[in-house]
Design a protein around this motif. Structure first.
Motif, PDB file in Angstrom:
ATOM      1  N   PHE A   5       4.180  18.976  10.018  1.00  0.00           N
ATOM      2  CA  PHE A   5       3.641  18.918  11.372  1.00  0.00           C
ATOM      3  C   PHE A   5       3.543  20.302  11.976  1.00  0.00           C
ATOM      4  CE2 PHE A   5       5.516  14.636  11.117  1.00  0.00           C
ATOM      5  CZ  PHE A   5       4.502  13.868  11.642  1.00  0.00           C
ATOM      6  N   GLU A  55      -8.084  11.349  18.759  1.00  0.00           N
ATOM      7  CA  GLU A  55      -8.627  12.665  18.397  1.00  0.00           C
ATOM      8  C   GLU A  55      -8.796  13.607  19.591  1.00  0.00           C
ATOM      9  OE1 GLU A  55      -9.313  14.235  15.446  1.00  0.00           O
ATOM     10  OE2 GLU A  55      -8.211  12.548  14.592  1.00  0.00           O
ATOM     11  N   TRP A  57      -6.764  13.768  22.142  1.00  0.00           N
ATOM     12  CA  TRP A  57      -5.428  13.918  22.733  1.00  0.00           C
ATOM     13  C   TRP A  57      -5.233  13.038  23.964  1.00  0.00           C
ATOM     14  CZ3 TRP A  57      -1.920  15.892  19.689  1.00  0.00           C
ATOM     15  CH2 TRP A  57      -2.296  16.839  18.731  1.00  0.00           C
ATOM     16  N   VAL A  86       2.189   7.516  12.240  1.00  0.00           N
ATOM     17  CA  VAL A  86       1.438   8.717  11.883  1.00  0.00           C
ATOM     18  C   VAL A  86       1.000   8.610  10.428  1.00  0.00           C
ATOM     19  CG1 VAL A  86       1.528  11.228  11.637  1.00  0.00           C
ATOM     20  CG2 VAL A  86       2.781  10.137  13.493  1.00  0.00           C
ATOM     21  N   PRO A  91      -3.368  11.131  12.941  1.00  0.00           N
ATOM     22  CA  PRO A  91      -2.478  12.277  12.731  1.00  0.00           C
ATOM     23  C   PRO A  91      -1.862  12.901  13.986  1.00  0.00           C
ATOM     24  CG  PRO A  91      -4.737  13.015  12.667  1.00  0.00           C
ATOM     25  CD  PRO A  91      -4.772  11.517  12.883  1.00  0.00           C
ATOM     26  N   LYS A  92      -2.132  12.365  15.198  1.00  0.00           N
ATOM     27  CA  LYS A  92      -1.729  13.073  16.415  1.00  0.00           C
ATOM     28  C   LYS A  92      -0.775  12.266  17.289  1.00  0.00           C
ATOM     29  CE  LYS A  92      -5.933  15.809  16.667  1.00  0.00           C
ATOM     30  NZ  LYS A  92      -7.022  16.259  17.518  1.00  0.00           N
ATOM     31  N   TYR A 106       1.891  19.090  21.670  1.00  0.00           N
ATOM     32  CA  TYR A 106       0.929  18.404  20.829  1.00  0.00           C
ATOM     33  C   TYR A 106       1.463  18.451  19.399  1.00  0.00           C
ATOM     34  CZ  TYR A 106      -2.008  18.871  24.901  1.00  0.00           C
ATOM     35  OH  TYR A 106      -2.497  18.802  26.180  1.00  0.00           O
ATOM     36  N   GLU A 108       0.794  17.461  15.525  1.00  0.00           N
ATOM     37  CA  GLU A 108      -0.294  17.059  14.632  1.00  0.00           C
ATOM     38  C   GLU A 108       0.143  17.150  13.178  1.00  0.00           C
ATOM     39  OE1 GLU A 108      -5.067  17.544  14.055  1.00  0.00           O
ATOM     40  OE2 GLU A 108      -4.018  19.044  15.247  1.00  0.00           O
TER      41      GLU A 108
END
Length: 171
Positions: A5, A55, A57, A86, A91-92, A106, A108
Motif C-alpha cells: 500500500f 476511483e 476517492w 481491498v 484498490p482504494k 488516501y 491505495e
C-alpha cells in the motif's frame, strides 16, 4: 499474498507525505490501522475509521475501530480482513485518524506480491516527508462550491441576542 500500500497524507503542503507499507492480505484492517499509526508517529489511541472508496476517492461504507452505533451494527476493523474489502478491482480506502483533528489519508493498493521468506510483516518499506505538527485544514464545501455551513442566507447575527426574535417563555 502480500499487499503493498501507499498511504498518502491529504495535505496542501509543499512536500508530499506518504508511507509505503507491506501487509499480509489475510491481516485485519486493525493491523493496517496499527502500522499506519506507527509509521506516521501517532500513538494509536484516537478513534479511527476506514472508508471504502471508489476511483474518484468518494467516501463509501465505514469500517470503525470501535462500535459506537446504537444497535451494534457497525462493521469493525478487527473483524474485517483486508482481502474482504481491498483487491485489484477495489484498490482504494480512505483512512481518518482522530476525528477531532481529522488526519485524512488516501490508502491505495499498489501491488500484490509473493511473501518474502526473510521479511517480517507488516513491513514499513519507505518513508517520504515529515508529518506536520497539526492536521491540515479541511474545507467543507457542498456540491457546486458553496460553503455547506452557509446554506441559509438570512442575515441573522446569532450573537446579537437582543434583536433575535426569541420567546424566553416558550415552554
Amino acid at each position: 499474498m502480500i499487499y503493498r500500500f501507499r498511504v498518502i497524507l491529504d495535505n496542501d503542503t509543499e512536500e508530499d507525505v506518504f508511507r509505503d507499507l507491506e501487509i499480509r492480505e489475510s491481516d485485519s484492517l486493525e493491523d493496517l490501522h496499527n502500522i499506519i499509526t506507527q509509521s506516521f508517529g501517532f500513538d494509536g489511541t484516537e478513534m479511527a475509521s476506514f472508508y471504502i472508496s471508489d476511483e474518484q476517492w468518494n467516501q463509501g461504507e465505514e469500517i470503525s475501530l470501535f462500535d459506537l452505533s446504537d444497535d451494534g451494527s457497525a462493521r469493525l476493523m478487527n473483524e474485517t480482513k483486508l482481502n474482504d474489502v481491498v483487491h485489484e478491482a477495489q484498490p482504494k480506502l480512505i483512512y481518518i485518524y482522530d476525528f477531532l483533528s481529522m488526519w485524512t489519508f488516501y490508502v491505495e493498493l499498489a501491488e500484490i506480491v509473493e511473501e518474502a521468506e526473510s521479511t517480517d510483516y507488516p513491513n514499513l518499506m519507505y518513508v517520504h516527508g515529515q508529518i506536520p505538527d497539526t492536521a491540515p485544514e479541511r474545507s467543507f464545501e457542498a456540491e457546486g462550491g458553496d460553503d455547506m455551513f452557509n446554506e441559509f442566507e438570512d442575515d441573522l447575527d446569532v450573537n446579537d441576542y437582543d434583536n433575535l426574535d426569541f420567546d424566553e417563555n416558550w415552554n
